[in-house]
Design a protein around this motif. Structure first.
Motif, PDB file in Angstrom:
ATOM      1  N   ALA A 256      12.762  52.412  47.815  1.00  0.00           N
ATOM      2  CA  ALA A 256      13.876  52.044  46.934  1.00  0.00           C
ATOM      3  C   ALA A 256      15.221  52.565  47.434  1.00  0.00           C
ATOM      4  CB  ALA A 256      13.615  52.566  45.524  1.00  0.00           C
ATOM      5  N   THR A 257      15.230  53.293  48.528  1.00  0.00           N
ATOM      6  CA  THR A 257      16.455  53.904  49.038  1.00  0.00           C
ATOM      7  C   THR A 257      17.363  52.861  49.668  1.00  0.00           C
ATOM      8  OG1 THR A 257      15.223  55.919  49.520  1.00  0.00           O
ATOM      9  CG2 THR A 257      17.350  55.675  50.589  1.00  0.00           C
ATOM     10  N   ARG A 258      18.645  52.924  49.305  1.00  0.00           N
ATOM     11  CA  ARG A 258      19.637  52.042  49.935  1.00  0.00           C
ATOM     12  C   ARG A 258      20.125  52.712  51.218  1.00  0.00           C
ATOM     13  NH1 ARG A 258      25.024  51.197  50.336  1.00  0.00           N
ATOM     14  NH2 ARG A 258      25.586  53.049  49.157  1.00  0.00           N
ATOM     15  N   PRO A 259      19.906  52.070  52.371  1.00  0.00           N
ATOM     16  CA  PRO A 259      20.358  52.697  53.619  1.00  0.00           C
ATOM     17  C   PRO A 259      21.880  52.816  53.670  1.00  0.00           C
ATOM     18  CG  PRO A 259      18.773  50.959  54.072  1.00  0.00           C
ATOM     19  CD  PRO A 259      19.153  50.839  52.628  1.00  0.00           C
ATOM     20  N   THR A 260      22.344  53.959  54.090  1.00  0.00           N
ATOM     21  CA  THR A 260      23.768  54.236  54.289  1.00  0.00           C
ATOM     22  C   THR A 260      23.935  54.720  55.724  1.00  0.00           C
ATOM     23  OG1 THR A 260      23.514  56.553  53.660  1.00  0.00           O
ATOM     24  CG2 THR A 260      24.022  54.975  51.872  1.00  0.00           C
ATOM     25  N   PRO A 261      25.169  54.766  56.223  1.00  0.00           N
ATOM     26  CA  PRO A 261      25.354  55.344  57.565  1.00  0.00           C
ATOM     27  C   PRO A 261      24.785  56.759  57.667  1.00  0.00           C
ATOM     28  CG  PRO A 261      27.322  54.165  56.918  1.00  0.00           C
ATOM     29  CD  PRO A 261      26.413  54.185  55.711  1.00  0.00           C
TER      30      PRO A 261
ATOM     31  N   ILE B  33      23.861  52.187  62.805  1.00  0.00           N
ATOM     32  CA  ILE B  33      24.212  53.308  61.938  1.00  0.00           C
ATOM     33  C   ILE B  33      25.379  52.926  61.026  1.00  0.00           C
ATOM     34  CG2 ILE B  33      25.202  55.644  61.908  1.00  0.00           C
ATOM     35  CD1 ILE B  33      23.454  56.214  64.416  1.00  0.00           C
ATOM     36  N   LEU B  34      26.350  52.203  61.563  1.00  0.00           N
ATOM     37  CA  LEU B  34      27.518  51.777  60.779  1.00  0.00           C
ATOM     38  C   LEU B  34      27.197  50.639  59.818  1.00  0.00           C
ATOM     39  CD1 LEU B  34      30.150  51.984  63.647  1.00  0.00           C
ATOM     40  CD2 LEU B  34      29.860  53.595  61.751  1.00  0.00           C
ATOM     41  N   GLY B  35      25.962  50.109  59.871  1.00  0.00           N
ATOM     42  CA  GLY B  35      25.533  49.075  58.922  1.00  0.00           C
ATOM     43  C   GLY B  35      25.795  47.659  59.374  1.00  0.00           C
ATOM     44  N   CYS B  36      25.964  47.435  60.674  1.00  0.00           N
ATOM     45  CA  CYS B  36      26.351  46.109  61.164  1.00  0.00           C
ATOM     46  C   CYS B  36      25.351  45.476  62.125  1.00  0.00           C
ATOM     47  CB  CYS B  36      27.711  46.203  61.850  1.00  0.00           C
ATOM     48  SG  CYS B  36      29.031  46.741  60.746  1.00  0.00           S
ATOM     49  N   ALA B  37      24.214  46.112  62.362  1.00  0.00           N
ATOM     50  CA  ALA B  37      23.225  45.584  63.311  1.00  0.00           C
ATOM     51  C   ALA B  37      21.830  45.938  62.816  1.00  0.00           C
ATOM     52  CB  ALA B  37      23.460  46.182  64.703  1.00  0.00           C
TER      53      ALA B  37
ATOM     54  N   MET C  70      31.116  43.770  62.115  1.00  0.00           N
ATOM     55  CA  MET C  70      31.982  44.938  62.263  1.00  0.00           C
ATOM     56  C   MET C  70      33.423  44.601  61.880  1.00  0.00           C
ATOM     57  SD  MET C  70      30.550  46.810  65.696  1.00  0.00           S
ATOM     58  CE  MET C  70      31.553  48.284  65.418  1.00  0.00           C
ATOM     59  N   LEU C  71      33.898  43.431  62.298  1.00  0.00           N
ATOM     60  CA  LEU C  71      35.271  43.023  61.969  1.00  0.00           C
ATOM     61  C   LEU C  71      35.441  42.797  60.465  1.00  0.00           C
ATOM     62  CD1 LEU C  71      35.882  40.596  64.952  1.00  0.00           C
ATOM     63  CD2 LEU C  71      37.056  42.767  64.565  1.00  0.00           C
ATOM     64  N   ALA C  72      34.372  42.384  59.801  1.00  0.00           N
ATOM     65  CA  ALA C  72      34.429  42.119  58.359  1.00  0.00           C
ATOM     66  C   ALA C  72      34.208  43.380  57.530  1.00  0.00           C
ATOM     67  CB  ALA C  72      33.385  41.067  57.989  1.00  0.00           C
ATOM     68  N   HIS C  73      33.775  44.463  58.149  1.00  0.00           N
ATOM     69  CA  HIS C  73      33.459  45.707  57.432  1.00  0.00           C
ATOM     70  C   HIS C  73      34.765  46.450  57.132  1.00  0.00           C
ATOM     71  CE1 HIS C  73      31.658  49.465  56.341  1.00  0.00           C
ATOM     72  NE2 HIS C  73      30.443  49.092  56.699  1.00  0.00           N
ATOM     73  N   PRO C  74      35.184  46.497  55.860  1.00  0.00           N
ATOM     74  CA  PRO C  74      36.500  47.073  55.549  1.00  0.00           C
ATOM     75  C   PRO C  74      36.659  48.543  55.943  1.00  0.00           C
ATOM     76  CG  PRO C  74      35.257  46.615  53.526  1.00  0.00           C
ATOM     77  CD  PRO C  74      34.464  46.060  54.673  1.00  0.00           C
ATOM     78  N   ALA C  75      35.593  49.328  55.884  1.00  0.00           N
ATOM     79  CA  ALA C  75      35.706  50.758  56.193  1.00  0.00           C
ATOM     80  C   ALA C  75      35.976  51.019  57.669  1.00  0.00           C
ATOM     81  CB  ALA C  75      34.439  51.490  55.758  1.00  0.00           C
ATOM     82  N   LEU C  76      35.671  50.049  58.541  1.00  0.00           N
ATOM     83  CA  LEU C  76      35.858  50.266  59.975  1.00  0.00           C
ATOM     84  C   LEU C  76      37.297  49.994  60.414  1.00  0.00           C
ATOM     85  CD1 LEU C  76      32.515  48.814  61.401  1.00  0.00           C
ATOM     86  CD2 LEU C  76      33.106  51.188  60.866  1.00  0.00           C
ATOM     87  N   GLY C  77      38.035  49.182  59.663  1.00  0.00           N
ATOM     88  CA  GLY C  77      39.441  48.923  59.975  1.00  0.00           C
ATOM     89  C   GLY C  77      39.674  48.245  61.304  1.00  0.00           C
ATOM     90  N   LEU C  78      38.757  47.372  61.702  1.00  0.00           N
ATOM     91  CA  LEU C  78      38.877  46.695  62.997  1.00  0.00           C
ATOM     92  C   LEU C  78      39.487  45.304  62.843  1.00  0.00           C
ATOM     93  CD1 LEU C  78      35.395  47.560  64.536  1.00  0.00           C
ATOM     94  CD2 LEU C  78      37.593  48.629  65.048  1.00  0.00           C
TER      95      LEU C  78
END
Length: 196
Positions: A50-55, A84-88, A159-167
């Motif tokens: 039930a754990t939600r994966p986070t970085p 790890i960053l949640g994009c792959a 990665m480009l769509a991930h707001p926390a990465l700021g890319l």
């Protein structure tokens, strides 16, 4: 000095990361996965289903799978950092990067790991849950330069769509321009053109 992503201050909030021998056997862990109690996160590392994966959780899971020497001397990079960053998706073989001034032969990595010698800039490394990981920008640059286009494109889009990465494509393109001569620089630019 590596940057740090913030994580919960209380260790009691963190879900357990389980491997064979701590405290269950490999057979018990596989049985709990079959029963839907656990989920295999990476390699032979399990977390509650039930754990939600986070970085932070992904970094803790990968860290548990590494020897202390590898953990101390390497940085998670390329598709492993993107995971790890949640994009792959989870890596079959984690990719760890080591500063080219260090000697890989003395790492004693064991099996199930790819290690590449690289050079790092001052802003290339973050620390997530006590694991060193390439920053979002460094990860995007590495993927555009070193990964197959069919694998890199969807991950770079996430990665480009991930707001926390700021890319942005422009930021990654400027990062490419700042790099010294690279064998795949033109191919990386064509890949970025497809993303824009």
């Amino acid at each position: 000095m590596p940057g740090t992503l913030q994580r919960p201050s209380s260790a009691t909030l963190e879900p357990p990361v389980l491997m064979a021998g701590s405290p269950f056997t490999a057979v018990e862990l596989q049985a709990m996965e079959s029963d839907g109690v656990l989920h295999r996160l990476v390699g032979r590392v399990y977390v509650p289903a039930a754990t939600r994966p986070t970085p932070e959780l992904r970094a803790r899971a990968l860290s548990a799978a590494l020897t202390p020497r590898v953990r101390e001397r390497t940085v998670a990079g390329r598709m492993t950092a993107a995971w790890i960053l949640g994009c792959a998706p989870p890596p079959e073989l984690p990719v760890m990067l080591v500063e080219s001034t260090r000697r890989i032969g003395r790492l004693g990595t064991g099996d199930r790991l790819l290690v590449h010698e690289v050079s790092f800039g001052p802003f290339d490394i973050l620390e997530i849950a006590d694991l060193r990981v390439t920053s979002g920008l460094r990860t995007a640059l590495d993927l555009s330069l070193h990964s197959e286009e069919r694998l890199a494109l969807p991950v770079l889009r996430r990665m480009l769509a991930h707001p926390a990465l700021g890319l942005s494509v422009g930021l990654v393109d400027r990062g490419l321009a700042a790099l010294p001569n690279q064998p795949n620089k033109q191919r990386a630019r064509r890949l970025l053109e497809r993303l824009s």
